[in-house]
Design a protein around this motif. Structure first.
Motif, PDB file in Angstrom:
ATOM      1  N   TRP A 225       0.856  -1.179   0.000  1.00 42.79           N
ATOM      2  CA  TRP A 225       0.000   0.000   0.000  1.00 42.79           C
ATOM      3  C   TRP A 225       0.895   1.233   0.000  1.00 42.79           C
ATOM      4  N   GLY A 226       0.322   2.393  -0.252  1.00 41.26           N
ATOM      5  CA  GLY A 226       1.094   3.618  -0.224  1.00 41.26           C
ATOM      6  C   GLY A 226       0.486   4.679  -1.118  1.00 41.26           C
ATOM      7  N   LYS A 227       1.314   5.659  -1.496  1.00 39.14           N
ATOM      8  CA  LYS A 227       0.869   6.744  -2.354  1.00 39.14           C
ATOM      9  C   LYS A 227       1.721   6.779  -3.621  1.00 39.14           C
ATOM     10  N   ASP A 228       1.200   7.428  -4.611  1.00 37.93           N
ATOM     11  CA  ASP A 228       1.936   7.635  -5.855  1.00 37.93           C
ATOM     12  C   ASP A 228       3.192   8.455  -5.543  1.00 37.93           C
ATOM     13  N   SER A 229       4.351   7.949  -5.960  1.00 35.52           N
ATOM     14  CA  SER A 229       5.615   8.624  -5.654  1.00 35.52           C
ATOM     15  C   SER A 229       5.845   9.868  -6.506  1.00 35.52           C
ATOM     16  N   GLY A 234      -4.279  16.166  -9.947  1.00 37.54           N
ATOM     17  CA  GLY A 234      -5.595  15.655  -9.571  1.00 37.54           C
ATOM     18  C   GLY A 234      -5.552  14.385  -8.753  1.00 37.54           C
ATOM     19  N   TYR A 235      -4.376  13.750  -8.676  1.00 37.90           N
ATOM     20  CA  TYR A 235      -4.240  12.500  -7.928  1.00 37.90           C
ATOM     21  C   TYR A 235      -3.171  12.606  -6.830  1.00 37.90           C
ATOM     22  N   GLU A 236      -2.951  13.818  -6.350  1.00 38.73           N
ATOM     23  CA  GLU A 236      -1.920  14.040  -5.341  1.00 38.73           C
ATOM     24  C   GLU A 236      -2.224  13.323  -4.028  1.00 38.73           C
ATOM     25  N   TYR A 255      -7.852   4.699  -3.895  1.00 39.07           N
ATOM     26  CA  TYR A 255      -8.676   5.541  -3.021  1.00 39.07           C
ATOM     27  C   TYR A 255      -8.314   7.007  -3.253  1.00 39.07           C
ATOM     28  N   SER A 256      -9.294   7.844  -3.316  1.00 34.54           N
ATOM     29  CA  SER A 256      -9.057   9.246  -3.665  1.00 34.54           C
ATOM     30  C   SER A 256      -8.260   9.990  -2.608  1.00 34.54           C
ATOM     31  N   ASP A 257      -8.380   9.580  -1.343  1.00 32.16           N
ATOM     32  CA  ASP A 257      -7.610  10.234  -0.285  1.00 32.16           C
ATOM     33  C   ASP A 257      -7.506   9.290   0.910  1.00 32.16           C
ATOM     34  N   TYR A 258      -6.869   9.779   1.956  1.00 29.62           N
ATOM     35  CA  TYR A 258      -6.622   8.952   3.140  1.00 29.62           C
ATOM     36  C   TYR A 258      -7.937   8.534   3.805  1.00 29.62           C
ATOM     37  N   ASN A 288       1.047   7.692 -11.924  1.00 32.64           N
ATOM     38  CA  ASN A 288      -0.216   7.022 -12.244  1.00 32.64           C
ATOM     39  C   ASN A 288      -0.021   5.744 -13.056  1.00 32.64           C
ATOM     40  N   THR A 289       1.128   5.108 -12.829  1.00 31.63           N
ATOM     41  CA  THR A 289       1.449   3.846 -13.490  1.00 31.63           C
ATOM     42  C   THR A 289       1.920   2.850 -12.442  1.00 31.63           C
TER      43      THR A 289
END
Length: 457
Positions: A225-229, A234-236, A255-258, A288-289
């Protein structure tokens, strides 16, 4: 011609019907032949007058009794229906009290007075029912006993709850203290996003355990799991998640946010197409990949989430023989940092030591290679931060250690001793996110994260 004998019976009063048969046979009836030869019967009625008025009175009393009985029967039917309703409500109230009794520690504020009012109402209803019937029975005694016992339980629960409030206040005080410590910890680990003007990682914060995985199952021990590096516009705030019962990778949740992550409310669920399923759990999301490992053929693979297009590239030197110590099939480990995109693997030529490769994102090819002295099968995992590769290993069941680093700029290798706590013993994904200077770990089915503090000397 034989003479016709006529029996002449005079019209008698209705009272004759009440004369017993034995009186007719005891001389009260005589028969004789008249002058013209007819048969004449003589009936002698007793002098005692029959009490017809008493019979009428008895008939009226009987009617009145029947009517009263019908009224009482109707009442009993009505009471029976009410009693059934009371019993059903009493059973429901019993269940409520039992629930509170078994889990009272889960309640902070309980409406005990409402329960008492309901118990008082039951007590009054049972009293009225008993007075209406004007009797007592084991049923009423049982009802009274049940209501009395439930009242005692409610009182005990309220006492327990009030006494427990002090404990709750103490726990809240402890929690507040921990939050204050966490706030200080956050200030201590205040990130300087994008700044790599330091000499490397100084220490790692305590683990921040978010929650169990979105599948709510301890069986899903493999995943990440994690966030886009490097998120696109729009996907920050987007988070990703994927977990499985084994090392195979076949779908991802976004998921759009936390908050949506916590609520397990994904805006997108992407299942990998047939032939493009992965393995290994060391995937990341970058621009986004999704970058992950494919075993058929064994290659590094990417999925563009915007276009849903797949691509893969072989690494001829990479071996499927070497994996990290906590899970199988972790042959290709993708990572991202302030300097770009990386992949780590081991080869026969490196004799199982980790090989670090820099990726060219546009051509999806290897742009540079660094050999390391970190044996992959002894390492728990590895990640990149500011162009430096860090490898971890277990110290004990609850402690992990960053024991090795390689600086890609200077090619300098270091033996380190930077320890940090684990929530669970095993983990299958550990990656650094440069947008927050955080480590994201998928720790045996739980979301765990760490703040990273760099030495800024």
């Amino acid at each position: 011609m034989l003479p016709i004998l006529l029996l002449l019976i005079p019209v008698l009063s209705p009272a004759l019907a009440w004369i017993p048969v034995e009186d007719w046979e005891s001389g009260n009836v005589t028969a004789s032949v008249g002058d013209s030869g007819q048969c004449v019967c003589h009936v002698y009625v007793p002098d005692t007058t029959f009490p017809a008025d008493r019979v009428q009175h008895m008939q009226q009393v009987s009617k009145d009794l029947i009517l009263e009985m019908e009224i009482q029967m109707d009442k009993m039917v009505s009471y029976e229906g009410k009693l059934e309703i009371y019993l059903e409500e009493l059973i429901g109230l019993t269940d409520r009290v039992a629930m509170l009794q078994s889990s009272s520690n889960k309640y902070i504020k309980l409406d005990f007075e409402l329960l008492r009012n309901e118990l008082r109402e039951f007590d009054t209803l049972v009293s009225q029912l008993r007075d209406s019937i004007n009797s007592s029975s084991p049923l009423f005694d049982s009802l009274y006993t049940e209501i009395h016992n439930m009242t005692l339980i409610v009182n005990q629960l309220e006492t327990y709850d009030k006494s427990n409030l002090d404990m709750i206040r103490i726990e809240f005080a402890k929690l507040q203290k921990k939050l204050e410590e966490c706030q200080k910890d956050q200030e201590f680990f205040k990130p300087d996003i994008g700044n790599c003007n330091h000499t490397g990682i100084m220490n790692i914060s305590k683990p921040m355990v978010v929650q169990m995985n979105a599948h709510l199952s301890a069986d899903y021990q493999y995943g990440g799991w994690g966030k886009d590096s490097k998120p696109v516009q729009g996907y920050e705030s987007m988070f990703f998640y994927g977990a499985y019962r084994n090392s195979h990778v076949y779908d991802f949740y976004f998921y759009s946010d936390y908050k949506k992550l916590i609520l397990r409310s994904a805006f997108k669920h992407h299942s990998l197409s047939y032939g493009w399923q992965g393995t290994g759990n060391n995937y990341i999301v970058h621009r986004n990949t999704v970058y992950y490992q494919n075993n058929s053929p064994f290659s590094m693979t990417k999925l563009n989430l915007t276009s849903s297009e797949y691509d893969h590239k072989l690494i001829p030197a990479a071996s499927q023989k070497y994996s990290y110590r906590y899970a199988d099939n972790q042959n290709l480990d993708f990572a991202a940092d302030e300097n770009g995109l990386w992949v780590m693997y081991a080869s026969e030529e490196s004799m199982g030591n980790i090989v670090l490769a820099k990726l060219d994102e546009e051509s999806f090819s290897i742009a540079g290679v660094w050999n390391t002295s970190a044996f992959k099968q002894l390492a728990g995992n590895a990640f990149m931060a500011c162009g430096v590769m860090y490898a971890t290993r277990p110290v004990d069941l609850n402690t992990e250690e960053i024991f090795y680093s390689l600086d890609t700029k200077t090619r300098e290798e270091k033996q380190l001793n930077i320890r940090f706590q684990k929530f669970q013993e095993k983990y299958t994904n550990l990656d650094y996110n440069p947008t927050e200077q955080k480590l994201y770990m998928y720790n045996n089915g739980y979301y765990v994260s760490y703040n990273v503090r760099f030495n800024s000397e």
